[in-house]
Design an enzyme around this catalytic site. Structure first.
Site: not given
Length: 660
Positions: A495-496, A499, A557, A561, A622, A628
């Protein structure tokens, strides 16, 4: 789990149904979730280390953290000080008109007033101002200005008819607080209504958050002279120099970055046609409102009444829990040093590193397979992924007492006056930030406290950060099968990384500078795929309030995800290829592929009050936990295969979205 639910119909219900049933939202919260339960457990650990008597292992930094915490839970002392200290602060700033019987405009200009509030009390009123890395030259610090932070969670609370009750509650909170501070009950109501009307005008001039995702569109570098010409109603040099204090001097042609020119121009016009009393009332109210968090007894009662309506929270959190929170937020590195002594397993650092490398490998493979990107952009994207710095656990400074003490050297904490300590910290934080002006950016420096259950990506540094607090079960345990770890911390890592390539991150290059490194055809293809995600998420209805998600606001976000899930699953399969299949868990009729997705989903178990659902829809980037789970899994072919969901079932729709 709720095993009576069909995983192909609603996987969130299947994975979390029973968790949500047995975890009732506490009265002092607006929601409950796996994250919050973990954060609570961590708070208990932090309470333990902060309450230990000062000993030989302590240094000046950890002593300050313990002293601040101790002053925070010293209720008799806080009662003794009461509102006296705050009243003195207000007087020194020319007074809060609504509580002064014979107020007349002081000889402090509005520029000096808001400059002092920002520079001495860390409170940005009318204008957000800070020193930060320049988006277009991320190695140097520059002054940055932006639209002001709102008192309520988002614009909609001020501007939508459906939020009339929230506005009434806000006005009542303002009025009751003023009365407690000595205002005249009959006139305060009306006088503070003028303040509310001013705030509504200012809010109307701001740009909605969903329209601010394209950083390059709102970024503007401007000299002080140009800013003065475009917003002539304020003396900008006076405001900025007051905020900076004496240690840094503005140049006449100082450059700034503005992210809100249309707002600032409009704000200038609003201020000119508003009378001085109303402006002073508003500015002082924002300082009072922020200090109110730290007040107790009658002030706290009013705050609880306000939050009941706004957030559905019934009671205030226990004092020690608030104190742990504040100490960790304000003195995070010192608290982190106490936390990691006994609560961080060094092996988890190595495991996390190994996982990051496997997941990055998976990202690069997916990059090579994606057909919508041209080869040149793809090569640069790979380079960006490969140069990402990983920060795991905590910064080295925590184990070096001398270096750690340096961080807090200018902060004075006294043993027995909490309000004094709060004011000291606000000033210290503000000065520390302002002194960075024109200084080079230290890209190795951590900006995150280690004891938090969270993870981050910084576009200006192109780094991914996994603090010690998140390297624990459910996300990670050295005793878990790899399927659970990859479905937990593995997806967080993916996920990071993603980004760096979402709607915002893709505007920055490998060195953290904002520039266009994609060609136009690829940008167009990216936008098309992103639009699919925006449309998909905008169709999710949040049952608590019967409203639909804002797919534009949450797109970054959601992209992260979906990308993170795909990369982590592929990385897990790579691990299996290298090490052979894992043994099945006894008593569970689930494959490891199924466990991967199950653990991913269970990280998002939780429920929220209707008030909280509304706040999240209006102001959060988010999606709520349930979305999610449902969104990324219904886009995942791997998931559909693992749970044998028929094509066309809710969790395996025919049309799927994919960006990365």
């Amino acid at each position: 789990m709720d095993t009576s639910a069909n995983p192909c119909e609603n996987f969130f219900q299947y994975a979390c149904g029973t968790w949500n049933k047995i975890h009732i939202i506490p009265e002092d919260r607006s929601s409950i979730s796996t994250f919050e339960v973990l954060a609570d457990q961590q708070q208990v650990i932090l309470k333990g280390v902060l309450e230990e008597p000062i000993n030989d292992l302590d240094n000046q930094a950890t002593i300050k953290a313990k002293m601040f915490y101790k002053s925070c839970i010293d209720i008799p002392q806080i009662r003794k000080v009461g509102a006296g200290r705050l009243k003195n602060v207000l007087k020194s700033l020319g007074g809060w008109p609504v509580i002064e019987p014979n107020w007349s405009p002081p000889n402090i200009s509005i520029e000096e007033l808001i400059g002092t509030l920002r520079g001495v009390y860390g409170e940005p009123v009318l204008i957000e101002l800070y020193v930060g890395a320049d988006d277009k030259n991320s190695s140097i610090h520059i002054l940055q200005i932006d639209q002001f932070p709102l008192a309520l969670p988002s614009r909609d609370y001020y501007l939508k008819a459906s939020s009339e009750n929230d506005l009434k509650a806000y006005h009542k909170y303002m009025t009751q607080t003023a009365i407690l501070m000595g205002a005249n009950a009959t006139t305060a109501n009306e006088e503070l209504n003028d303040v509310l009307q001013l705030e509504i005008q200012l809010v109307n001039a701001t740009l909605p958050e969903a329209d601010r995702h394209d950083t390059s569109a709102i970024y503007r570098k401007i000299t002080l002279t140009e800013l003065q010409a475009e917003v002539p109603q304020l003396n900008w040099t006076l405001f900025l120099q007051t905020a900076l204090g004496n240690s840094v001097h503005l140049k006449p042609d100082e450059q700034l970055v503005s992210y809100a020119m249309p707002y600032l121009i409009e704000m200038g016009k609003i201020l000119v046609k508003t009378d001085t009393r109303t402006i002073h009332n508003y500015v002082m109210w924002r300082l009072v409102m922020s200090i109110m968090n730290h007040m107790i007894d009658d002030f706290q009662k009013e705050r609880v009444e306000f939050r009941k309506i706004l957030l559905g929270i019934q009671t205030e959190r226990v004092r020690w829990s608030q104190c742990v929170d504040w100490t960790n937020k304000k003195l995070g590195m010192a608290v982190g040093a106490l936390f990691i002594r006994d609560n961080f397993n060094q092996n988890s650092k190595d495991t996390a590193l190994e996982m990051i490398h496997t997941i990055r490998e998976a990202f690069n493979e997916l990059l090579a397979e994606n057909h919508w990107m041209d080869d040149e952009t793809r090569a640069v994207a790979k380079e960006k992924a490969d140069t990402m710095n990983e920060r795991i656990g905590y910064p080295e400074i925590l184990t070096d007492a001398k270096e750690l003490e340096k961080e807090f050297v200018n902060l004075t904490i006294v043993p027995d006056n909490f309000m004094e300590n709060v004011l000291s910290i606000l000033k210290w934080e503000s000065e520390k930030n302002m002194q960075l002006l024109r200084q080079p950016v230290d890209k190795e420096k951590w900006t995150t406290e280690p004891a938090v259950v969270n993870a981050f990506y910084n576009p200006n540094k192109n780094d991914i950060v996994f603090p010690a607090g998140i390297l624990q079960p459910l996300f990670y345990s050295q005793h878990f099968p790899k399927s659970l770890n990859y479905g937990g911390i593995g997806v967080v890592i993916g996920h990071e990384i993603t980004h760096g390539f979402d709607d915002k991150g893709r505007q920055f290059d490998k060195d953290g500078n904002m520039m266009q490194w994609w060609n136009n055809v690829t940008i167009e293809a990216f936008r098309e795929r992103t639009q699919c995600i925006i449309d998909q998420y905008s169709k999710y209805k949040i049952d608590e309030v019967g409203m639909y998600m804002n797919g534009r606001m949450t797109q970054g976000e959601n992209i992260a995800d979906n990308g993170g899930l795909k990369q982590a699953f592929r990385a897990y399969k790579k691990w299996v290829q290298r090490h052979g299949p894992e043994q099945r868990l006894p008593g569970l009729n689930l494959t490891h592929d199924q466990l991967f997705f199950l653990n991913y989903a269970q990280i998002w178990c939780g429920s929220m009050r209707p008030e909280d659902a509304l706040t999240k829809i209006r102001s959060s980037v988010h999606s709520p936990g349930s979305i999610r789970v449902l969104g990324p899994l219904s886009n995942s072919k791997d998931f559909a295969e693992a749970y044998k969901c028929e094509l066309g079932s809710p969790m395996n729709p025919v049309e799927k979205c994919s960006v990365w």
